[in-house]
Design an enzyme around this catalytic site. Structure first.
Site, PDB file in Angstrom:
ATOM      1  N   GLU A  17      49.455  33.216  38.829  1.00 40.22           N
ATOM      2  CA  GLU A  17      49.285  32.783  40.235  1.00 40.22           C
ATOM      3  C   GLU A  17      47.889  32.204  40.480  1.00 40.22           C
ATOM      4  O   GLU A  17      47.285  32.394  41.532  1.00 40.22           O
ATOM      5  CB  GLU A  17      49.656  33.912  41.204  1.00 40.22           C
ATOM      6  CG  GLU A  17      51.123  34.292  41.000  1.00 40.22           C
ATOM      7  CD  GLU A  17      51.805  34.936  42.172  1.00 40.22           C
ATOM      8  OE1 GLU A  17      51.312  34.816  43.291  1.00 40.22           O
ATOM      9  OE2 GLU A  17      52.879  35.541  41.935  1.00 40.22           O
ATOM     10  N   GLY A  18      47.402  31.475  39.465  1.00 39.67           N
ATOM     11  CA  GLY A  18      46.094  30.843  39.522  1.00 39.67           C
ATOM     12  C   GLY A  18      45.071  31.678  38.778  1.00 39.67           C
ATOM     13  O   GLY A  18      44.808  32.820  39.143  1.00 39.67           O
ATOM     14  N   THR A  19      44.504  31.086  37.712  1.00 42.36           N
ATOM     15  CA  THR A  19      43.500  31.798  36.912  1.00 42.36           C
ATOM     16  C   THR A  19      42.263  32.108  37.768  1.00 42.36           C
ATOM     17  O   THR A  19      42.092  31.536  38.857  1.00 42.36           O
ATOM     18  CB  THR A  19      43.036  30.925  35.727  1.00 42.36           C
ATOM     19  OG1 THR A  19      42.463  29.726  36.285  1.00 42.36           O
ATOM     20  CG2 THR A  19      44.191  30.560  34.796  1.00 42.36           C
ATOM     21  N   SER A  20      41.377  32.955  37.226  1.00 49.77           N
ATOM     22  CA  SER A  20      40.127  33.240  37.956  1.00 49.77           C
ATOM     23  C   SER A  20      39.340  31.946  38.187  1.00 49.77           C
ATOM     24  O   SER A  20      38.686  31.777  39.226  1.00 49.77           O
ATOM     25  CB  SER A  20      39.266  34.226  37.160  1.00 49.77           C
ATOM     26  OG  SER A  20      39.894  35.484  37.130  1.00 49.77           O
ATOM     27  N   GLU A  21      39.435  31.028  37.221  1.00 52.45           N
ATOM     28  CA  GLU A  21      38.716  29.757  37.362  1.00 52.45           C
ATOM     29  C   GLU A  21      39.282  28.962  38.544  1.00 52.45           C
ATOM     30  O   GLU A  21      38.530  28.346  39.318  1.00 52.45           O
ATOM     31  CB  GLU A  21      38.819  28.944  36.062  1.00 52.45           C
ATOM     32  CG  GLU A  21      38.055  29.533  34.877  1.00 52.45           C
ATOM     33  CD  GLU A  21      38.687  30.803  34.269  1.00 52.45           C
ATOM     34  OE1 GLU A  21      39.880  31.071  34.535  1.00 52.45           O
ATOM     35  OE2 GLU A  21      37.987  31.518  33.527  1.00 52.45           O
ATOM     36  N   SER A  29      47.307  25.251  35.216  1.00 53.92           N
ATOM     37  CA  SER A  29      46.326  25.166  36.310  1.00 53.92           C
ATOM     38  C   SER A  29      46.439  23.826  37.038  1.00 53.92           C
ATOM     39  O   SER A  29      46.305  23.752  38.259  1.00 53.92           O
ATOM     40  CB  SER A  29      44.907  25.307  35.744  1.00 53.92           C
ATOM     41  OG  SER A  29      44.688  26.632  35.320  1.00 53.92           O
ATOM     42  N   GLY A  34      51.076  34.638  47.691  1.00 58.53           N
ATOM     43  CA  GLY A  34      51.367  35.314  46.428  1.00 58.53           C
ATOM     44  C   GLY A  34      50.119  35.942  45.837  1.00 58.53           C
ATOM     45  O   GLY A  34      50.166  37.038  45.256  1.00 58.53           O
ATOM     46  N   GLN A  85      25.679  62.543  32.696  1.00 58.51           N
ATOM     47  CA  GLN A  85      25.366  61.387  33.548  1.00 58.51           C
ATOM     48  C   GLN A  85      25.982  60.084  33.025  1.00 58.51           C
ATOM     49  O   GLN A  85      26.384  59.218  33.814  1.00 58.51           O
ATOM     50  CB  GLN A  85      23.845  61.242  33.669  1.00 58.51           C
ATOM     51  CG  GLN A  85      23.441  60.360  34.823  1.00 58.51           C
ATOM     52  CD  GLN A  85      21.941  60.181  34.909  1.00 58.51           C
ATOM     53  OE1 GLN A  85      21.339  59.561  34.039  1.00 58.51           O
ATOM     54  NE2 GLN A  85      21.338  60.730  35.937  1.00 58.51           N
ATOM     55  N   ILE A 118      58.111  32.085  33.197  1.00 61.08           N
ATOM     56  CA  ILE A 118      58.750  32.361  34.484  1.00 61.08           C
ATOM     57  C   ILE A 118      59.117  33.847  34.609  1.00 61.08           C
ATOM     58  O   ILE A 118      60.005  34.338  33.904  1.00 61.08           O
ATOM     59  CB  ILE A 118      60.002  31.461  34.684  1.00 61.08           C
ATOM     60  CG1 ILE A 118      59.612  29.972  34.584  1.00 61.08           C
ATOM     61  CG2 ILE A 118      60.675  31.784  36.016  1.00 61.08           C
ATOM     62  CD1 ILE A 118      58.526  29.511  35.545  1.00 61.08           C
TER      63      ILE A 118
END
Ligand code: CAA
Length: 387
Positions: free
Chosen positions: A363-367, A132, A242, A279, A157
């Site tokens: 390609e970048g964590t959620s954080e 990160s 990306g 349901q 990679i």
């Protein structure tokens, strides 16, 4: 506001859907189990023009817009996310990066092979101690006058063992911090490039993920991308686009899991009727459909912004964080709808659940996406909305 796709976009979507059903679905379970690289399928993707979709036809690409690329990514990811990550890295990181920032010589030498899928590329930014925190590059590129000498290790990679070209990010002027970083085009056949063992992963198991070692690799100066010190900005710009591709991958995984759950719920009976008529299951399907559709709007919108030449940095992060969290949740719910069958490989949803997880990481964590979004809104950057 027009939500219709053009005829060309619909044709791309249909071609990708047909290819995924005919050529990717058979064998996807085996490739996942055996971590078998989809060599034949990648060759077919190249023949269909899926590896360089947005590149100018003058360089061997498809000359399509980002939305067409997203539509193809979505359809392929519904069935085989290992294939779609191979496609995504080549399209949005490698080809787009070279076409946008490369010299004419670099494009002639490399893009003309990468866009038609004759060669495949990899994007080498992450390191054992720079995930990160991407500015902390330890890989060095020492300026020797007419060439650089590259030393260092890159981790996780994609396309690592099967690519002919790496775009490598490395530090040239440590005293300048991120402004001393450069990006280089490195051929994997050059002396000093060593490919480590293939990673044994939770998901996207057929894709080719490796550690790469560079030892005294001689890189011609002509292979640096952009001005001296442009490498970090290059990586950030490339990753913004990306992230649209990975958001589309997550959308496809979530949509694929939802479609399987819907079909299963209409077939499987319990307590005298299809489980979709209970349901408890019907409401799950309603939530899944709504969240898939919300993700679709964010992903398509980020591609549309890119196609319009508008700023899409925040939009791509929003699309990626939302779509990847939707994919994880929807695929987990799809397993639940399938009950015991969902827990075995034959029904596909357990694989989609495992594949979904990586979209929250690479390609970048959620954080990191939340960091990009929060910095953007707090900096007073005008919100680039639909209105
Ligand atoms: N466009 C252009 N420049 C940008 C930018 C963007 N989108 N984002 C940042 N920058 C520039 C900044 O302007 C700044 O430059 P100046 O100082 O000259 O103005 C420079 O980059 C550094 O930015 P920050 O000060 O914001 O740096 P930071 O360290 O605080 O944060 C970060 C940077 C956003 C956290 C970044 O490190 C990041 O995105 N990290 C995640 C890395 C990542 O996504 N890795 C994915 C690996 S690739 C992969 O997964 C591919 C695969 O195989 C599938």
């Amino acid at each position: 506001m027009i939500f219709n796709l053009t005829e060309e976009q619909l044709a791309v979507q249909e071609a990708a859907r047909e290819f995924a059903q005919k050529e990717l679905l058979p064998g996807v379970i085996e490739r996942d189990r055996e971590m078998k690289y989809p060599r034949d399928q990648v060759r077919m993707m190249a023949e269909l023009g899926f590896l360089g979709m947005m590149v100018d036809p003058a360089y061997g690409g498809g000359g399509m817009d980002s939305l067409s690329y997203v539509l193809a990514m979505e359809e392929i990811s519904k069935v085989d996310a290992s294939c779609s990550v191979i496609m995504s890295v080549n399209n949005s990181l490698v080809c787009w990066g070279l076409e946008t920032y490369g010299t004419e010589e670099q494009k002639q030498q490399y893009l003309t092979k990468l866009a038609p899928g004759e060669w495949v590329g990899a994007f080498c930014l992450s390191e054992p101690e720079a995930g990160s925190d991407a500015t902390s590059q330890r890989t060095t590129a020492v300026d020797m006058g007419d060439h650089y000498v590259l030393n260092g290790t890159k981790n996780w990679i994609t396309n690592g063992g099967t690519s002919q070209v790496h775009l490598v990010i490395a530090q040239t002027h440590p005293e300048k911090g991120h402004r001393g970083i450069n990006a280089f085009i490195v051929e994997t056949s050059w002396p000093g490039v060593t490919i480590g063992a293939k990673e044994d992963k939770l998901g996207i198991r057929a894709s080719d993920t490796h550690t790469i070692m560079y030892t005294d690799v001689k890189v011609p100066k002509a292979n640096r991308i952009g001005e001296d010190g442009f490498g970090f900005k290059f990586a950030m710009k490339v990753l913004s686009g990306g992230r649209i591709g990975i958001a589309a991958q997550a959308l496809g995984i979530g949509a694929g899991a939802y479609e399987l759950a819907l079909a299963y719920a209409q077939e499987r009976e319990a307590f005298g009727k299809p489980i979709s008529q209970h349901q408890a299951i019907a409401f799950k399907l309603a939530d899944m459909a709504t969240e898939v559709e919300a993700a679709r709007l964010l992903v398509y919108r980020s591609a549309w912004l890119k196609d319009q030449g508008k700023d899409y940095d925040m939009a791509s992060s929003m699309a990626k964080v939302f779509a990847s969290e939707m994919a994880m949740k929807t695929a987990t719910e799809a397993v639940q709808v399938h009950g015991g069958y969902g827990y075995v490989k034959e029904y596909h949803v357990e694989r989609l659940m495992r594949d979904a997880k990586i979209t929250q990481i690479y390609e970048g964590t959620s954080e990191i996406q939340r960091l990009v979004i929060s910095r953007s809104i707090l900096s007073g950057t005008p919100y680039v909305g639909v209105i």
